[in-house]
Design an enzyme around this catalytic site. Structure first.
Site, short mmCIF file in Angstrom:
data_model
loop_
_atom_site.label_atom_id
_atom_site.label_comp_id
_atom_site.label_asym_id
_atom_site.label_seq_id
_atom_site.Cartn_x
_atom_site.Cartn_y
_atom_site.Cartn_z
N LYS A 41 0.94 -0.98 -0.04
CA LYS A 41 -0.43 0.07 0.07
C LYS A 41 0.86 1.34 0.11
CE LYS A 41 -2.33 -1.44 3.86
NZ LYS A 41 -1.16 -2.83 4.41
N ARG B 70 -9.88 1.29 8.97
CA ARG B 70 -8.71 -0.80 9.46
C ARG B 70 -10.33 -0.79 10.10
NH1 ARG B 70 -3.00 0.61 9.21
NH2 ARG B 70 -2.25 -1.21 9.74
N ARG C 296 11.92 -8.31 5.73
CA ARG C 296 11.91 -7.06 5.55
C ARG C 296 12.27 -5.72 6.72
NH1 ARG C 296 6.59 -3.14 4.50
NH2 ARG C 296 5.66 -3.26 7.23
N ARG D 124 11.74 -2.35 11.49
CA ARG D 124 10.67 -1.58 12.64
C ARG D 124 9.99 -3.09 13.03
NH1 ARG D 124 5.51 -0.69 8.19
NH2 ARG D 124 4.71 -1.80 10.40
N ARG E 101 -1.09 -9.46 13.15
CA ARG E 101 -1.49 -7.75 12.33
C ARG E 101 -1.86 -8.73 10.92
NH1 ARG E 101 4.75 -5.92 10.89
NH2 ARG E 101 3.49 -4.65 8.99
P1 ADP Z 1 1.02 -2.12 8.05
O1 ADP Z 1 -0.19 -2.12 7.16
O2 ADP Z 1 1.67 -2.65 6.99
O3 ADP Z 1 0.62 -3.30 8.80
P2 ADP Z 1 1.54 0.20 9.44
O4 ADP Z 1 2.70 0.24 8.88
O5 ADP Z 1 -0.15 0.99 8.05
O6 ADP Z 1 1.82 -1.07 8.69
O7 ADP Z 1 0.54 0.38 10.15
C1 ADP Z 1 1.89 -0.13 11.49
C2 ADP Z 1 0.75 0.16 12.80
O8 ADP Z 1 0.68 1.39 13.10
C3 ADP Z 1 -0.68 -1.35 13.24
O9 ADP Z 1 0.00 -2.47 13.05
C4 ADP Z 1 -1.26 -0.32 14.12
O10 ADP Z 1 -0.67 -0.55 14.86
C5 ADP Z 1 -0.48 0.76 13.74
N1 ADP Z 1 -1.98 1.90 12.82
C6 ADP Z 1 -1.81 2.51 12.24
N2 ADP Z 1 -2.43 2.79 10.93
C7 ADP Z 1 -3.79 2.22 11.94
C8 ADP Z 1 -5.24 2.60 12.55
N3 ADP Z 1 -5.68 3.28 11.14
N4 ADP Z 1 -6.25 2.71 13.26
C9 ADP Z 1 -4.56 1.60 14.20
N5 ADP Z 1 -4.06 1.38 13.95
C10 ADP Z 1 -3.07 1.64 12.83
#
Ligand code: ADP
Length: 183
Positions: free
Chosen positions: A8, A83, A122, A128, A139
């Site tokens: 994404k 989300r 990664r 990360r 996740r």
């Molecule tokens: P990915 O989609 O690869 O897991 P992101 O960088 O989008 O990674 O998100 C990393 C973390 O940040 C998520 O696992 C969550 O803990 C938090 N996070 C990100 N966006 C949201 C959201 N919209 N709502 C709740 N938590 C979020």
């Protein structure tokens, strides 16, 4: 939209550059907040490291600030948000108030074994804190439980949903997306 590791961020950034609009990634915003040790960043830490979602109200406040802060945005690409169903409802209210409906929802699909391969591979490069195998599995589980229902509700609501295969070269996928979106 799409599971963790679907690409994404990469595809969203290319679309944003092509359109000349910012990409708003809630994951990046949270990582910045953590790096700067703001109150929000400190609150988010334990959720992120466990692969859990940060509470909806925290996320909605952060997105509202990004859209309608000192410099209100016109066009934008949202990455990693909404989300959950409450986040999607909150976004609906925000967009309604500002009179800027969504043009399209883009949905990237990738098989689960490929996601795990990408994410656990990664961590060595990007460091990360949530890329260890157990957290990656969590996740993906959270995505299935909380985020897939948002995609279903988009499909039902009649908003334009574009679905693309997230397996392939970055350029191929971008070409497919732009083609489907007519960009
Ligand atoms: P990915 O989609 O690869 O897991 P992101 O960088 O989008 O990674 O998100 C990393 C973390 O940040 C998520 O696992 C969550 O803990 C938090 N996070 C990100 N966006 C949201 C959201 N919209 N709502 C709740 N938590 C979020």
């Amino acid at each position: 939209m799409g599971p963790p590791g679907a690409g994404k961020g990469t595809q969203g950034e290319l679309l944003a550059e092509h359109l000349g609009v910012p990409r708003l990634s809630t994951g990046d915003m949270l990582r910045d907040a953590r790096a700067n040790q703001t109150d929000l960043g400190r609150r988010a830490e334990r959720y992120m490291d466990a692969g859990e979602l940060v509470p909806d109200q925290v996320i909605l406040g952060m997105v509202a600030e990004a859209l309608d802060g000192p410099e209100p945005l016109e066009g934008f690409i949202l990455d990693g948000f909404p989300r959950t169903i409450p986040q999607a409802e909150g976004l609906g209210e925000l967009l309604e108030k500002r009179g800027t409906p969504l043009d399209a929802v883009v949905f990237l699909t990738v098989p689960e074994d490929e996601l795990v391969r990408r994410l656990t591979g990664r961590s060595a490069q990007e460091h990360r804190t949530d890329d260890d195998p157990e957290t990656v599995r969590r996740r993906i589980q959270v995505y299935r439980a909380e985020t897939e229902p948002v995609i279903r509700s988009c499909l039902e609501s009649g908003v334009r949903v574009v679905r693309a295969d997230g397996v392939g070269s970055i350029d191929e996928i971008q070409r497919d997306l732009r083609g489907q979106l007519g960009l």
